[in-house]
Scaffold this motif. Structure first.
Motif, PDB file in Angstrom:
ATOM      1  N   ALA A   1     -13.049  -2.557  -4.087  1.00 31.66           N
ATOM      2  CA  ALA A   1     -11.891  -2.454  -4.979  1.00 31.66           C
ATOM      3  C   ALA A   1     -10.587  -2.679  -4.214  1.00 31.66           C
ATOM      4  N   ILE A   2     -10.473  -2.104  -3.024  1.00 29.22           N
ATOM      5  CA  ILE A   2      -9.261  -2.281  -2.218  1.00 29.22           C
ATOM      6  C   ILE A   2      -9.074  -3.746  -1.843  1.00 29.22           C
ATOM      7  N   LEU A   3     -10.139  -4.383  -1.362  1.00 27.22           N
ATOM      8  CA  LEU A   3     -10.047  -5.774  -0.924  1.00 27.22           C
ATOM      9  C   LEU A   3      -9.717  -6.708  -2.095  1.00 27.22           C
ATOM     10  N   LEU A   4     -10.337  -6.479  -3.234  1.00 27.91           N
ATOM     11  CA  LEU A   4     -10.045  -7.321  -4.400  1.00 27.91           C
ATOM     12  C   LEU A   4      -8.613  -7.121  -4.880  1.00 27.91           C
ATOM     13  N   THR A   5      -8.123  -5.897  -4.785  1.00 26.00           N
ATOM     14  CA  THR A   5      -6.732  -5.638  -5.173  1.00 26.00           C
ATOM     15  C   THR A   5      -5.772  -6.388  -4.265  1.00 26.00           C
ATOM     16  N   TYR A   6      -6.027  -6.332  -2.962  1.00 24.70           N
ATOM     17  CA  TYR A   6      -5.188  -7.076  -2.019  1.00 24.70           C
ATOM     18  C   TYR A   6      -5.230  -8.579  -2.295  1.00 24.70           C
ATOM     19  N   MET A   7      -6.393  -9.081  -2.696  1.00 25.68           N
ATOM     20  CA  MET A   7      -6.559 -10.516  -2.886  1.00 25.68           C
ATOM     21  C   MET A   7      -5.861 -11.037  -4.137  1.00 25.68           C
ATOM     22  N   PHE A   8      -5.904 -10.262  -5.219  1.00 26.08           N
ATOM     23  CA  PHE A   8      -5.486 -10.798  -6.516  1.00 26.08           C
ATOM     24  C   PHE A   8      -4.204 -10.202  -7.075  1.00 26.08           C
ATOM     25  N   SER A   9      -3.720  -9.090  -6.514  1.00 24.07           N
ATOM     26  CA  SER A   9      -2.501  -8.501  -7.061  1.00 24.07           C
ATOM     27  C   SER A   9      -1.269  -9.299  -6.628  1.00 24.07           C
ATOM     28  N   ARG A  10      -0.340  -9.478  -7.548  1.00 25.61           N
ATOM     29  CA  ARG A  10       0.911 -10.187  -7.257  1.00 25.61           C
ATOM     30  C   ARG A  10       2.075  -9.225  -7.036  1.00 25.61           C
ATOM     31  N   THR A  11       1.844  -7.945  -7.200  1.00 21.84           N
ATOM     32  CA  THR A  11       2.923  -6.975  -7.061  1.00 21.84           C
ATOM     33  C   THR A  11       2.804  -6.135  -5.796  1.00 21.84           C
ATOM     34  N   ILE A  12       1.739  -6.327  -5.047  1.00 23.71           N
ATOM     35  CA  ILE A  12       1.505  -5.502  -3.865  1.00 23.71           C
ATOM     36  C   ILE A  12       2.034  -6.213  -2.620  1.00 23.71           C
ATOM     37  N   ALA A  13       2.399  -5.434  -1.617  1.00 23.53           N
ATOM     38  CA  ALA A  13       2.886  -6.004  -0.360  1.00 23.53           C
ATOM     39  C   ALA A  13       1.774  -6.798   0.318  1.00 23.53           C
ATOM     40  N   PRO A  14       2.091  -7.888   0.976  1.00 24.06           N
ATOM     41  CA  PRO A  14       1.067  -8.656   1.700  1.00 24.06           C
ATOM     42  C   PRO A  14       0.339  -7.749   2.688  1.00 24.06           C
ATOM     43  N   PRO A  15      -0.978  -7.745   2.672  1.00 30.02           N
ATOM     44  CA  PRO A  15      -1.726  -6.826   3.540  1.00 30.02           C
ATOM     45  C   PRO A  15      -1.595  -7.187   5.008  1.00 30.02           C
ATOM     46  N   ASN A  16      -1.602  -6.157   5.826  1.00 30.01           N
ATOM     47  CA  ASN A  16      -1.635  -6.391   7.268  1.00 30.01           C
ATOM     48  C   ASN A  16      -2.973  -7.013   7.646  1.00 30.01           C
ATOM     49  N   PRO A  17      -2.991  -8.110   8.402  1.00 31.20           N
ATOM     50  CA  PRO A  17      -4.255  -8.801   8.689  1.00 31.20           C
ATOM     51  C   PRO A  17      -5.256  -7.949   9.449  1.00 31.20           C
ATOM     52  N   PHE A  18      -4.789  -7.046  10.329  1.00 30.73           N
ATOM     53  CA  PHE A  18      -5.728  -6.237  11.098  1.00 30.73           C
ATOM     54  C   PHE A  18      -6.347  -5.134  10.244  1.00 30.73           C
ATOM     55  N   ILE A  19      -5.565  -4.579   9.338  1.00 30.37           N
ATOM     56  CA  ILE A  19      -6.128  -3.590   8.423  1.00 30.37           C
ATOM     57  C   ILE A  19      -7.062  -4.269   7.432  1.00 30.37           C
ATOM     58  N   LEU A  20      -6.676  -5.436   6.942  1.00 30.42           N
ATOM     59  CA  LEU A  20      -7.539  -6.194   6.039  1.00 30.42           C
ATOM     60  C   LEU A  20      -8.851  -6.551   6.738  1.00 30.42           C
ATOM     61  N   ASN A  21      -8.759  -6.950   7.989  1.00 31.73           N
ATOM     62  CA  ASN A  21      -9.950  -7.274   8.775  1.00 31.73           C
ATOM     63  C   ASN A  21     -10.851  -6.050   8.921  1.00 31.73           C
ATOM     64  N   PHE A  22     -10.232  -4.913   9.200  1.00 28.52           N
ATOM     65  CA  PHE A  22     -10.977  -3.658   9.349  1.00 28.52           C
ATOM     66  C   PHE A  22     -11.692  -3.281   8.057  1.00 28.52           C
ATOM     67  N   LEU A  23     -11.020  -3.426   6.933  1.00 23.41           N
ATOM     68  CA  LEU A  23     -11.636  -3.090   5.647  1.00 23.41           C
ATOM     69  C   LEU A  23     -12.801  -4.026   5.330  1.00 23.41           C
TER      70      LEU A  23
END
Length: 321
Positions: A54-76
């Protein structure tokens, strides 16, 4: 993460003559309620898996959220991979068998590789938190090639570990066995297990030292930081989240792969339960950030919530690139 070289593990002949639908659980050291505990552990893993997805899909498709940090995204993402590696016996339907004939070797190889990637991704998140907090964002100071290399390090580490695991299993197929008091298959090889434990202890110890030094620095300079309005470029709450998770991870590794041997049945239950909970903890720690909650709360009628605003730089939650 399992102890690959546990001396308590022993190979046993495959069960070939059991009637259909009958499973021999006499060698699963989980007591008379083995079925219930295994179901509970798999449920923990599935809940954590859904949370990470759910977190990863939210980061991928939401247009209102801050761009995810690549290292945290990688960790998730690596954490999500780990959940799949731990659920293989559930997928193959052999989760109650002490001698799985399908997928045991694959899980042992896959899981050791995923665990190694997980540890490296945790370490890199801590290092980036440390450097960015003390020296500011590094996105404009670091070359793109170095950035890609750092992001690829968990997969390189995991790939090398999986390759070594595969060589061990290829040379000695019987080394891939079911852990008799857990929910996964592992590799019965003492030198390899010692290596994995040393790597885990080293990476998590370094992570803990960096976080402790960072927290100490922030605390000793708290008055000056308030005057400089540190919050405009750094979210202290995320540092707290990372710290809590690292402490949790250290406890989990200590229970499962730092040579801690539980004699009592309760101790073994607690160890496996704690290991399975780590992905739920990750989902709770990183999924309760304000921007994610805002997106997930969008299903609430507009009259009962504040309207969402498009992302802009002042909403940045982390100072990493």
């Amino acid at each position: 993460m399992p102890k690959a070289g546990s001396s308590g593990l022993s190979t046993r002949p495959l069960i070939l003559n059991l009637p259909r639908g009958v499973v021999d659980t006499t060698h699963l050291d989980l007591g008379i309620h083995a079925n219930s505990f295994l179901i509970a552990w798999f449920c923990e893993l599935l809940v954590g898996q859904l949370g990470l997805l759910a977190i990863l899909l939210t980061y991928m498709f939401s247009r209102t959220i801050a761009p995810p940090n690549p290292f945290i995204l990688n960790f998730l993402f690596v954490s999500l991979i780990c959940t799949f590696s731990q659920l293989i016996l559930l997928y193959t339907g052999e989760w109650m068998s002490p001698n799985p004939t399908h997928g045991c070797a694959f899980q042992a190889i896959f899981k050791h590789g995923a665990d190694a990637a997980f540890l490296m991704s945790v370490f890199l998140v801590v290092v980036e938190t440390f450097v960015s907090t003390l020296k500011g964002p590094q996105d404009k100071k670091r070359s793109r090639l170095l950035q890609y290399f750092l992001l690829a390090l968990p997969y390189i580490n995991g790939g090398v570990t999986a390759l070594i695991s595969g060589v061990i299993v290829y040379k000695n197929p019987s080394s891939a066995i079911r852990d008799e008091h857990a929910f996964y298959c592992t590799i019965n090889n003492n030198p390899f297990g010692t290596f994995l434990e040393a790597e885990a202890a080293g990476l998590l110890s370094l992570s803990a030292c960096l976080l402790l030094y960072l927290l100490y620095t922030i605390w000793t300079h708290r008055t000056a930081l308030k005057k400089l309005e540190m919050k405009s470029t750094f979210d202290f709450t995320l540092l707290v989240r990372v710290t809590i998770f690292v402490v949790w991870a250290i406890a989990g590794i200590g229970l499962s792969s730092a040579g801690v041997v539980f004699v009592s049945t309760f101790g073994r239950y607690f160890s496996s339960t704690f290991q399975c909970s780590i992905y739920i903890v990750i989902s709770l720690i990183f999924g309760t950030q304000k921007d994610l909650r805002g997106v997930w709360g969008s299903w609430i009628p507009r009259g009962s919530r504040k309207s969402e605003k498009p992302y802009h730089e002042s909403m940045q939650i982390f100072s990493l690139p």
